[in-house]
Design an enzyme around this catalytic site. Structure first.
Site, mmCIF file in Angstrom:
data_model
loop_
_atom_site.group_PDB
_atom_site.id
_atom_site.type_symbol
_atom_site.label_atom_id
_atom_site.label_comp_id
_atom_site.label_asym_id
_atom_site.label_seq_id
_atom_site.Cartn_x
_atom_site.Cartn_y
_atom_site.Cartn_z
ATOM 1 N N TRP A 242 74.690 89.111 -36.088
ATOM 2 C CA TRP A 242 75.782 88.566 -35.273
ATOM 3 C C TRP A 242 76.722 87.776 -36.173
ATOM 4 O O TRP A 242 76.276 86.960 -36.980
ATOM 5 C CB TRP A 242 75.197 87.676 -34.176
ATOM 6 C CG TRP A 242 76.202 87.013 -33.284
ATOM 7 C CD1 TRP A 242 77.276 87.591 -32.686
ATOM 8 C CD2 TRP A 242 76.200 85.636 -32.887
ATOM 9 N NE1 TRP A 242 77.954 86.662 -31.927
ATOM 10 C CE2 TRP A 242 77.311 85.450 -32.032
ATOM 11 C CE3 TRP A 242 75.376 84.547 -33.162
ATOM 12 C CZ2 TRP A 242 77.620 84.226 -31.453
ATOM 13 C CZ3 TRP A 242 75.677 83.328 -32.581
ATOM 14 C CH2 TRP A 242 76.785 83.178 -31.741
ATOM 15 N N ASP B 32 65.960 84.371 -32.560
ATOM 16 C CA ASP B 32 67.153 84.228 -31.739
ATOM 17 C C ASP B 32 67.004 85.196 -30.571
ATOM 18 O O ASP B 32 67.001 86.417 -30.754
ATOM 19 C CB ASP B 32 68.408 84.553 -32.551
ATOM 20 C CG ASP B 32 69.698 84.309 -31.775
ATOM 21 O OD1 ASP B 32 69.624 84.029 -30.561
ATOM 22 O OD2 ASP B 32 70.793 84.406 -32.374
ATOM 23 N N LYS C 291 73.854 86.133 -21.312
ATOM 24 C CA LYS C 291 73.867 87.560 -20.997
ATOM 25 C C LYS C 291 72.954 87.890 -19.808
ATOM 26 O O LYS C 291 73.363 88.595 -18.886
ATOM 27 C CB LYS C 291 73.430 88.371 -22.224
ATOM 28 C CG LYS C 291 74.233 88.094 -23.504
ATOM 29 C CD LYS C 291 75.671 88.511 -23.378
ATOM 30 C CE LYS C 291 76.370 88.563 -24.742
ATOM 31 N NZ LYS C 291 76.417 87.281 -25.441
#
Length: 469
Positions: free
Chosen positions: A199, A280, A316
């Site tokens: 990311w 993560d 999300k």
């Protein structure tokens, strides 16, 4: 009086510019030749016995302006954020069939933002309770944190039952990453390993935390698959005790995750090298539709005795993008050690953002504390995952139906919000300029932006810019 006014006007820096002209305290040294109030451009002063005479009003005003130069004058324009800049370009495009598949936010099949019905229900319950808006504690809402940890680690997690996990609420995943990066830096870690690619925000977050960011191989662009052999080799080559960042599920940007057997091999090497695994977890429940399956790597590492760290985002999976809901936790050796870690996390949070917001945490707490609402969340999260899987299959089938000479199997092997298409930067730019389809320059496509209405158009456009190249 004139002397005092002149000294105010001719500040020390201005006197230096005037070659150290001496202004006498005596009124005899200064002869006023212009009414300052009138603002005329004739001579203002005559400074006897000095190098400077006949200063005009315009000249003295210029010196004063120099004195007032903006402290921001040397600031250069920063480069635009890749995602925000992409969205701006999309919004400025007046083509009627333009498509934005760059932003990592879920859209329904009509291409609109989607709020989970269970989130609406929880919000209505919260409003009806007429709660106050007092500050949270530094560590956030304890009930939310406890439920967040159970969500990730599982109800039967031994360290959780033994109170060996220190947890705090954070500003989504981003805030948790930054807090833990600072903690690592303070307690002896000078570098962190991240997958290549990862990311985009990981690198500046850890760099700004004072860490050197190093990379380990993760993805093979030639085969559009996980580069597992080199991944293991790179982990084995890391200095003992290093911190290694791992994507728990739905790797961003590739969508290519290790198998459970591969996670076991990674666990062995991480343990052998005494590395600190830092997970993560941004897509739990959203990736496969099964929150337990998406947390399998985390739970495996804990069961095998790793003292790991974990950051969670609820953007999300719960669709709470703007509420900034997250958690950061650390698995310790003893309850007493967990309390010491907890105290250090709070020390870093306090001067950073003092305490986290409450509304989003209340929503998650309201859902996960109710068996019925949790079941509804699971069903609705599964619905989002299934829609994305359906678009993956449709996109792949349409490309193959067009007679593409490339293999698009990787689109359906990947998981989560993104498809790492394999398109080159030039192909991405042609896709944007010729077909008004906007994705990131690395070819990452947000499958959430692909709908029943536009999937044919997207497939034909991709075929047009990739075929024969």
């Amino acid at each position: 009086k004139q002397s005092a006014q002149t000294m105010i006007f001719l500040r020390p820096a201005t006197q230096t510019i005037l070659r150290r002209a001496t202004v006498s305290a005596s009124t005899a040294a200064i002869r006023s030749r212009t009414n300052v109030v009138s603002g005329t451009s004739s001579s203002l002063l005559s400074l006897s016995g000095n190098n400077i005479t006949n200063l005009t009003w315009d000249q003295t005003r210029g010196f004063a302006d120099a004195q007032r130069a903006s402290p921001w004058a040397d600031f250069k324009m920063a480069p635009p954020d890749p995602i925000i800049g992409l969205t701006e370009a999309y919004l400025n495009d007046d083509f009627p069939d333009k498509v934005n598949v760059g932003v990592g936010a879920y859209r329904c099949d009509q291409g609109m933002p989607f709020v989970l019905p269970v989130v609406r229900e929880a919000e209505n319950d919260i409003v009806a309770e007429e709660l106050d808006h007092e500050y949270s504690g530094i560590a956030g809402c304890p009930d939310f944190v406890n439920l967040a940890l159970k969500f990730a680690y599982g109800d039967d997690c031994v360290p959780l039952r033994e109170k060996r996990i220190a947890g705090v609420q954070t500003l989504s995943g981003t805030g948790g990453l930054r807090v833990f990066g600072e903690v690592l830096n303070q307690f002896g870690h000078k570098h962190i390993y991240v997958p290549n690619p990862t990311w985009g925000n990981h690198i500046p977050i850890f760099t700004n935390s004072g860490l050197e960011v190093r990379k380990y191989r993760y993805y093979d662009n030639d085969t559009c698959s996980l580069d597992f052999s080199n991944l293991i080799d790179d982990i084995r080559a890391m200095p003992d005790g290093s911190c290694v960042l791992l994507h728990a599920c739905a790797h961003n940007p590739t969508g290519m995750d290790p198998t459970l057997d591969q996670w076991k091999q990674m666990s062995d090497v991480v343990m052998e090298k005494n590395l600190l695994p830092f997970f993560d977890c941004a897509y739990q429940g959203f990736a496969s539709g099964d929150a337990r399956k998406d947390a399998a790597a985390i739970r495996l590492f804990v069961e095998r005795g790793h003292k790991l760290a974990l950051v969670q985002s609820f953007s999300k999976n719960f669709g709470l993008y703007g509420q900034r809901v997250g958690a950061l936790s650390v698995v310790a050796d003893t309850p007493e050690e967990a309390q010491r870690v907890f105290s250090q996390l709070k020390v870093h949070i306090r001067p950073s953002y003092s305490n986290p917001p409450r509304h989003g945490a209340r929503i998650v707490n309201k859902i996960l504390s109710s068996e019925k609402k949790t079941d509804d969340f699971v069903d609705q999260c599964m619905g989002m995952a299934k829609r994305i899987d359906g678009m993956r299959n449709k996109l792949k089938d349409t490309l193959e139906g067009l007679g593409s000479s490339r293999s698009w199997d990787h689109i359906t092997k990947q998981i989560g919000m993104f498809a790492y298409s394999g398109m080159s930067k030039d192909e991405v730019m042609e896709l944007r300029e010729k077909h008004h389809i906007y994705c990131t320059l690395d070819g990452r496509i947000s499958m959430a932006g692909v709908t029943s209405k536009n999937v044919d158009y997207i497939a034909r456009a991709i075929h047009d810019v990739t075929e024969g190249k």
